[in-house]
Motif scaffolding. Structure first.
Motif, short mmCIF file in Angstrom:
data_model
loop_
_atom_site.label_atom_id
_atom_site.label_comp_id
_atom_site.label_asym_id
_atom_site.label_seq_id
_atom_site.Cartn_x
_atom_site.Cartn_y
_atom_site.Cartn_z
N GLU A 82 42.81 -24.17 1.07
CA GLU A 82 43.65 -23.35 1.44
C GLU A 82 44.39 -22.35 0.68
O GLU A 82 44.60 -20.87 0.52
N LYS A 83 44.74 -23.58 0.18
CA LYS A 83 45.71 -22.32 -1.13
C LYS A 83 45.82 -21.69 -1.32
O LYS A 83 46.28 -20.44 -1.87
N ALA A 84 44.41 -21.87 -2.06
CA ALA A 84 43.69 -20.61 -3.10
C ALA A 84 43.54 -19.60 -2.33
O ALA A 84 43.26 -18.81 -2.67
N LEU A 85 43.03 -19.67 -1.76
CA LEU A 85 43.07 -18.84 -0.31
C LEU A 85 43.70 -17.64 -0.33
O LEU A 85 44.00 -16.96 0.03
N HIS A 86 45.06 -18.90 0.80
CA HIS A 86 46.31 -17.92 0.62
C HIS A 86 46.86 -17.26 -0.82
O HIS A 86 47.62 -16.04 -0.62
N ASN A 87 46.83 -17.56 -1.82
CA ASN A 87 47.26 -17.17 -3.03
C ASN A 87 46.86 -16.19 -3.82
O ASN A 87 46.86 -14.91 -4.21
N ARG A 88 45.23 -15.57 -3.18
CA ARG A 88 43.84 -14.62 -4.21
C ARG A 88 44.03 -13.32 -2.56
O ARG A 88 44.50 -11.90 -3.21
N TYR A 89 44.77 -13.59 -1.23
CA TYR A 89 44.86 -12.71 -0.08
C TYR A 89 46.10 -12.55 0.21
O TYR A 89 46.28 -12.77 1.58
N GLN A 90 47.02 -12.58 -0.65
CA GLN A 90 48.51 -12.51 -0.34
C GLN A 90 49.45 -11.59 0.65
O GLN A 90 50.10 -11.72 1.43
N GLU A 91 48.61 -10.04 0.05
CA GLU A 91 48.42 -9.03 1.62
C GLU A 91 48.37 -9.42 2.97
O GLU A 91 48.61 -9.55 4.00
N SER B 55 47.88 -12.32 4.29
CA SER B 55 48.35 -14.08 4.22
C SER B 55 49.77 -13.42 4.74
O SER B 55 50.17 -13.94 6.08
N ALA B 56 50.71 -12.91 4.10
CA ALA B 56 52.49 -12.10 4.48
C ALA B 56 52.02 -12.18 5.86
O ALA B 56 52.82 -11.38 6.39
N SER B 57 50.90 -10.92 5.98
CA SER B 57 51.74 -10.12 7.43
C SER B 57 50.69 -10.38 8.37
O SER B 57 50.64 -9.90 9.47
N GLY B 58 50.11 -12.38 8.10
CA GLY B 58 49.33 -12.77 9.45
C GLY B 58 48.41 -12.50 9.94
O GLY B 58 48.22 -13.06 10.57
N LEU B 59 47.74 -11.53 8.25
CA LEU B 59 46.23 -11.06 9.14
C LEU B 59 45.04 -12.24 8.92
O LEU B 59 44.44 -12.25 8.53
#
Length: 523
Positions: free
Chosen positions: A481-490, A492-496
């Motif tokens: 889960e952490k790796a997914l949010h790190n890879r797709y940071q943009e 993740s940050a926008s709630g998408l």
């Protein structure tokens, strides 16, 4: 046909009718997916047929109409649970000023979708008008629907996938003690086991990868485990019995739009998709031969699937088990050719077509057991062809991607519906990055453009018999889960990008267990 093969077929018990189930006789679907009571199957009317891509008329003698009724009800019910989320949620949020909103919202949500959120889920989003709040609530409802579906799937067994004895008997009579299926991760193949091939999910091992490019090392490890169990425990049969492991790779294509709706991992190039899957099968068999010196104990089978109508192109192995791209039969053609025959005549015609496929191309016919197994799979697929013809007018309206969520990790046996989920088997994001990137690209078009988040469900199975297995699976799920949010940071940050980690004990029929997600800690 030689006498040995003829005698083998006369003794074959493969062509037994599928037992009827009382549940099939209780309800029938209406045009809108709801159900009405029916006293007997004779009272269930057939929908008028129209001209279709398969030009089918009437009911083929080998089609299981009762099973089709059951599968349709299940598909309509499950997909509606996911498809209605957006409209229901938006309607609820327009009433946010209502006194006692949280209690009312949950009652309304349960009445319309059959799930509830916690009070904290609602109250943690202080501004219900914000797009990010909608995205989080949308994902939470979708995740709740998945958990509900998982509980129903494993506890109630609606598709009867846990009734595997008959399929295992057929596999064993054909000379196979275990079957592994490697379809493409594309959601249009997610139903390949329970619908397209009509196999009980618990009787086969399914691991999906983009482009059917399965991990050879992982597949070899699984083969070793199966053979070790045969030697040590005599399961599923004794090691001295002359049975083999069957590995099936399923690539896909689209006849309606071949240059756009084929396999994305191969640029919608059907030839490349077939060649790549065949190469994986050859490499898998060669790996076992090189490492253990017993490649003959593995049989490979290559299947192409037309995602427009679920018809199959089955590449027929020769007597030595070798597969060739130029040797194949197509189930839609066989369906039409046998439509007016009796059951026995249709079965014989299918088996003859399998043998003739190779003999007409200067090759040898497959071994008798392989022939009869393929013939059984073809007959199973006939029911799916009739299913698509009756309920989809012979061709799916969503010939492209229409998945509802992404699933990553391992397991997900409860996902047995077409276009419900894009699934990628992986142990780490780094190893499965290509598959996940394809899924993210697909969902940018499906969801992000419409303001919906990309929901990703993470699954890590564990062995409840092994000390520490659950803890290790949980640590792995959190890491992914952490790796997914790190890879797709943009995103993740926008709630998408919304994620839910889950676990499941694969030793029984337990449903998925939900773990706290990163969003829970950041709320």
């Amino acid at each position: 046909m030689n006498s040995t093969k003829k005698n083998y077929r006369q003794k074959s018990l493969f062509w037994k009718p599928i037992p009827s189930n009382p549940l099939w006789q209780q309800q029938k679907p209406t045009a809108h997916g709801s159900t009405v009571v029916a006293d007997t199957m004779d009272e269930i009317g057939r929908q008028d047929r129209v001209d279709t891509t398969l030009a089918m008329t009437g009911t083929h003698v080998l089609v299981n109409e009762a099973q089709n009724e059951l599968l349709r009800r299940y598909e309509m019910d499950i997909k509606a649970r996911f498809d209605d989320i957006e409209a229901v949620l938006k309607d609820i949020l327009t009433q946010q000023g209502k006194p006692g909103f949280v209690a009312w919202a949950n009652q309304t949500l349960f009445a319309k979708l059959g799930v509830k959120l916690t009070e904290d889920d609602w109250q943690s989003e202080l501004n219900f008008q914000s797009q990010k709040a909608f995205q989080k609530l949308y994902a939470k409802i979708l995740f709740a629907q998945f958990i509900r579906m998982s509980e129903d799937f494993y506890i109630n067994d609606p598709l009867m996938g846990q009734r595997k004895q008959e399929a295992e008997r057929i596999f064993k009579e054909a000379g196979f003690h275990a079957v592994g299926i490697a379809p493409c991760a594309d959601g249009r193949l997610a139903h390949v086991v329970s619908y397209v091939l009509r196999l009980p999910y618990d009787a086969v091992r399914r691991k999906a990868h983009a482009g059917s490019l399965f991990d050879i090392s992982e597949s070899v490890r699984n083969w070793v485990f199966i053979e070790h169990t045969r030697f040590r425990e005599g399961k599923p049969n004794a090691a001295e019995e002359p049975t083999r492991y069957l590995k099936i790779a399923v690539y896909h294509f689209s006849k309606a739009d071949p240059t756009h709706q084929g396999c994305a991992a191969h640029g919608s190039d059907d030839q490349k998709a077939a060649e790549a899957a065949l190469t994986k099968l050859k490499d898998f068999r060669q790996a076992i031969e090189n490492r253990f010196g017993c490649g003959a104990s593995v049989q490979t089978l290559l299947i192409g699937m037309n995602t427009d109508d679920d018809s199959l192109k089955i590449h027929i192995p020769n007597e030595q088990g070798k597969v060739c791209l130029q040797r194949f039969v197509e189930t839609d053609q066989l369906y039409q050719q046998t439509a007016d025959l009796s059951a026995d005549q249709a079965k014989q015609a299918i088996e003859h077509a399998i043998d003739d496929c190779n003999l007409n191309r200067s090759s040898t016919a497959p071994q008798p057991g392989v022939n009869t197994l393929i013939a059984w799979l073809i007959a199973n697929n006939f029911s799916q062809l009739a299913y698509v013809n009756r309920y989809e007018n012979g061709c799916y309206s969503d010939i492209g991607h229409a998945e509802r969520f992404i699933g990553v990790g391992n397991g997900f046996e409860e996902v047995q519906l077409r276009n419900l989920s894009y699934y990628s088997f992986l142990d780490t994001v780094e190893e499965g990055v290509n598959d996940v990137d394809v899924g993210i690209k697909i969902f940018k078009g499906l969801n992000v453009k419409k303001g919906r988040p990309i929901p990703i469900i993470i699954r890590c199975d564990y062995d409840g018999r092994v000390p520490g297995s659950k803890d290790r699976a949980q640590a792995k799920a959190v890491r992914i889960e952490k790796a997914l949010h790190n890879r797709y940071q943009e995103l993740s940050a926008s709630g998408l990008l919304q994620t839910m980690p889950t676990l499941r004990d694969f030793t029984g029929c337990q449903p998925a267990e939900r773990l706290p997600s990163l969003a829970d800690f950041s709320a």
